[in-house]
Enzyme design. Structure first.
Site, PDB file in Angstrom:
ATOM      1  CG  ASP A  39       1.222  26.369 -13.403  1.00 36.38           C
ATOM      2  OD1 ASP A  39       1.773  27.246 -12.487  1.00 36.38           O
ATOM      3  OD2 ASP A  39       0.260  25.809 -13.238  1.00 36.38           O
ATOM      4  CG  ASP A  51      -2.766  22.994 -15.155  1.00 35.80           C
ATOM      5  OD1 ASP A  51      -1.596  23.337 -14.239  1.00 35.80           O
ATOM      6  OD2 ASP A  51      -3.829  23.429 -15.176  1.00 35.80           O
ATOM      7  CG  ASP A  84      -2.889  26.730  -8.570  1.00 33.77           C
ATOM      8  OD1 ASP A  84      -2.475  27.119  -7.317  1.00 33.77           O
ATOM      9  OD2 ASP A  84      -2.394  28.549  -8.833  1.00 33.77           O
TER      10      ASP A  84
END
Length: 562
Positions: free
Chosen positions: A115, A400, A117
Site C-alpha cells: 500500500d 496499515d 499511505d
C-alpha cells in the site's frame, strides 16, 4: 538478528526465573483447586468442640493464622518479584523487530506488494492537525455548526486507533477481543462516562453483541470501529464537537453529528485538500523516505518482483515516490495501480483496469495485459490474478489497514500479509521502561495470589483479599495510563487482547512498526511465531528465555504463572 539480551544476563534471568517459578509453585500449590477443602496443605479450621468458649477461641486463632499466612505469602511473593528483575532486563525489546503471528519463510516469497499511505509513505503529525482544522472549518462554514467549535484544537494523544464509536449514544470506547467494553475507557465528548452509566446504557452489561459491533470491515448498524491511522483526527473532532454541545446544554442528535463529521472528513480527502498539503510540503510531511528507498532497492537487487496497490491518485503518489526514491521510482515496480478503491478492489469482479500515460491521463484502450513500468487505475483483484498469475503464499502484501488492506487477501486469496503498525515503536518504548516492567510483573504475581488464595473465606481473610483486589485495580490503571491516560494500549484491555489486537493476529502473518524493519532481516529469513502457552498448558520457560524474549516482553507472559 541477534537478541538484545546479553548472554550473561540471559543466564542470570534463567536462574532467577527458575527460582521464581519454583517459589510461585510452592506459594500456590496448596490451594490449586478453587474452594476445594481437600487440597493438601489447606488450613482447615478446627473442628467445633462442645465448649462454646473453646470454640470461639479456636475460631479466632484459626482466623488470625489465616490472615498471617496470607500476608506472609504476599510479602514472600513481593520479595521474589523484586529479585526476579535484574538490572538491564527492562530494555530487551527492539522496536525495529518484525513480529510473527504465523510462520513465514521469506525465501519462499517471490513477489512483494505494498500500500502507499502509512506503508511506503509515513506522515508527520502535522498532517492530522491539518485534517482536524480543515474539517472543523467545514462544519462551521458549510454545515453551520456553532462558531465556538473553532476554539477546540487538535489533541494528538487523546484517542488511539482501534476504538469503537457508538453512533446513537455518542460514546467513544475501547472493546476487547470478547466484545466487552473496558470500563474507564468510555468517553462522551472529552469526559469519561461513569461505569454505572455504561451499565445502564447497555442494559446492565459491558458486553456488546457482534451484530451491533461491526460487519467484516468494521462497520455495524450502531457501531463503527476506527482502524485507519487517518481516523485519529476524526475521533478527536467527534469528541470535541460532542463536548461543545454537552457543555453548552445544546440538544443535538448524535447520529446527525456523526454523519456530518464523517462527511466533513471525507471532503478533506475527496477534494484533494490533504494531497495538496503534502505535495506542497513533502520535506515536513513525509518521514523516513530514505528508508523506503533502501527497502525497495534491496528487494529488487535480490530478484524480487514489486507492485503497488493504493487508493491514492497518480499525481500524489508520483510526487511522493519521486521525493523518497527518485525520478526513476517506477523502474523498481513491475505494476503500479492507483485509485484502486480498496477494499472493493479485492471483492468486485466487474471494474476493469484503465491505463494511464506518463502524465497520469486516462487512456481509452482495453487493458488485456499488465505491463511492467505502466500505471493503471481501478481494476479488480480477480483480473489482477488472471493477468499476472501471482497467487497464494509466494505473494507478501503490506498495508496499515487491517480490513481494507489485508483481511480479504489473507482469508479469500491466501496471500501472506504484513501489517504496518507505527504505534509499535512508542508502545515497545513504554514496555521497555522499569516502571512498566515492575508494575506488570507484580500485577501478574498478585493476580496469581488472588486466584489461588481466594479459598480463605473467613472475615479477616476476606478483608485481606479485598485489599489485594483494590491494589490490583490500581496497578491495572497504572499500566494502562502509561500508554494513554484515556484508552491505554491499542493491543490490550488490561489483560485481554483488544478487538484491534485480535484482528491484527487474524489478518496478518507478520507485523512491524514500518517497512524499514525489513532491512534488519535477510531475504531468506524465516519468522517463527513464539508458542504462547494456552491457559491449560504449562509455561515453556526455555522458549521464553531464548528466541522468544527478543520478540515479546518475557515478563508479560507471567500471566501464565498461576
Amino acid at each position: 538478528m541477534a537478541s538484545r539480551l546479553p548472554k550473561s544476563l540471559s543466564a542470570l534471568l534463567q536462574l532467577k526465573t527458575a527460582k521464581f517459578s519454583a517459589a510461585a509453585s510452592l506459594c500456590t500449590k496448596t490451594v490449586d483447586v478453587p474452594l476445594d477443602r481437600n487440597v493438601p496443605g489447606y488450613k482447615k479450621p478446627a473442628d467445633h468442640p462442645a465448649d462454646s468458649s473453646t470454640t470461639g477461641k479456636a475460631s479466632a486463632t484459626a482466623t488470625s493464622e489465616n490472615k498471617t499466612y496470607l500476608w506472609g505469602r504476599y510479602n514472600e511473593m513481593k520479595k521474589l518479584v523484586h529479585e526476579l528483575i535484574p538490572p538491564g532486563i527492562c530494555n530487551i525489546l527492539n522496536p525495529a523487530n518484525i513480529y510473527s503471528n504465523n510462520e513465514v519463510k521469506l525465501g519462499n516469497i517471490e513477489i512483494y506488494g505494498f500500500d502507499y499511505d502509512y506503508t511506503l509513505a509515513q506522515y508527520s503529525s502535522s498532517v492530522h492537525t491539518m485534517i482536524f482544522d480543515t474539517a472543523r472549518e467545514i462544519l462551521v462554514e458549510q454545515y453551520k455548526y456553532p462558531e465556538g467549535i473553532k476554539e477546540y484544537e487538535y489533541q494528538p494523544n487523546f484517542a488511539i486507533r482501534g476504538l469503537h464509536y457508538d453512533v446513537r449514544k455518542g460514546y467513544l470506547m475501547k472493546i476487547d477481543a470478547f466484545h466487552y467494553v473496558q470500563l474507564g475507557t468510555v468517553y462522551r465528548g472529552l469526559s469519561p462516562v461513569p461505569d454505572e452509566e455504561v451499565f445502564q446504557m447497555y442494559e446492565g452489561t459491558q458486553h456488546v453483541p457482534l451484530h451491533q459491533m461491526s460487519d467484516f470491515y468494521g462497520k455495524g448498524p450502531t457501531m463503527k470501529q476506527f482502524m485507519d491511522i487517518f481516523s485519529l483526527p476524526e475521533m478527536a473532532l467527534l469528541s470535541c464537537v460532542n463536548d461543545y454541545f454537552i457543555n453548552h446544554n445544546i440538544e443535538y442528535d448524535p447520529i446527525h453529528l456523526f454523519k456530518d463529521i464523517s462527511d466533513a472528513i471525507s471532503t478533506v480527502h475527496i477534494k484533494g485538500m490533504m494531497y495538496d498539503w503534502i505535495e506542497n510540503d513533502l520535506e515536513n510531511c513525509i518521514l523516513h523516505g530514505d528508508e523506503t528507498y533502501a527497502v525497495l532497492n534491496r528487494l529488487v537487487n535480490n530478484g524480487k518482483k514489486l507492485f503497488l496497490i493504493t487508493n491514492s491518485p497518480f499525481n500524489f503518489v508520483d510526487k511522493g515516490m519521486k521525493y523518497m526514491v527518485g525520478d526513476d521510482w517506477r523502474d523498481l515496480f513491475d505494476l503500479v495501480i492507483v485509485q484502486a478503491d480498496k477494499p472493493s478492489f479485492f471483492t468486485d469482479k466487474c471494474k476493469p483496469f484503465r491505463r494511464l500515460d506518463d502524465t497520469g491521463t486516462l487512456q481509452w484502450d482495453k487493458v488485456s495485459t499488465l505491463e511492467k513500468g505502466k500505471m493503471y487505475k481501478q481494476g479488480n483483484l480477480f483480473d489482477f490474478l488472471r493477468l499476472t498469475g501471482w497467487r497464494g503464499s509466494k505473494v507478501l502484501y503490506f498495508g496499515d489497514h487491517l480490513y481494507s488492506d489485508l483481511a480479504d487477501l489473507m482469508l479469500r486469496h491466501g496471500w501472506r500479509t504484513g501489517a504496518i503498525v507505527p504505534e509499535l515503536k512508542t508502545e515497545i518504548g513504554i514496555i521497555n521502561t522499569e516502571q512498566f516492567t515492575h508494575g506488570l510483573t507484580w500485577l501478574q504475581a498478585l493476580t496469581g495470589l488472588l486466584e489461588r488464595l481466594q479459598v480463605y473465606q473467613d472475615e479477616d481473610s476476606m478483608q485481606v483479599l479485598q485489599e489485594w483486589i483494590n491494589e490490583r485495580q490500581e496497578l491495572m490503571s497504572l499500566t494502562k495510563n502509561l500508554f494513554n491516560p484515556q484508552f491505554g494500549s491499542i493491543f490490550r484491555t488490561h489483560h485481554n487482547p483488544t478487538y484491534f489486537s485480535r484482528r491484527l493476529c487474524r489478518f496478518s502473518d507478520i507485523y512491524m512498526s514500518s517497512v524499514s524493519c525489513l532491512l534488519n532481516y535477510d531475504t531468506t529469513y524465516t519468522f517463527y511465531p513464539r508458542r504462547t502457552p494456552l491457559q491449560h498448558e504449562a509455561p515453556l520457560w526455555m522458549d521464553q528465555l531464548c528466541t522468544g524474549c527478543m520478540k515479546t516482553p518475557f515478563l508479560e507472559e507471567m500471566v501464565h504463572i498461576r
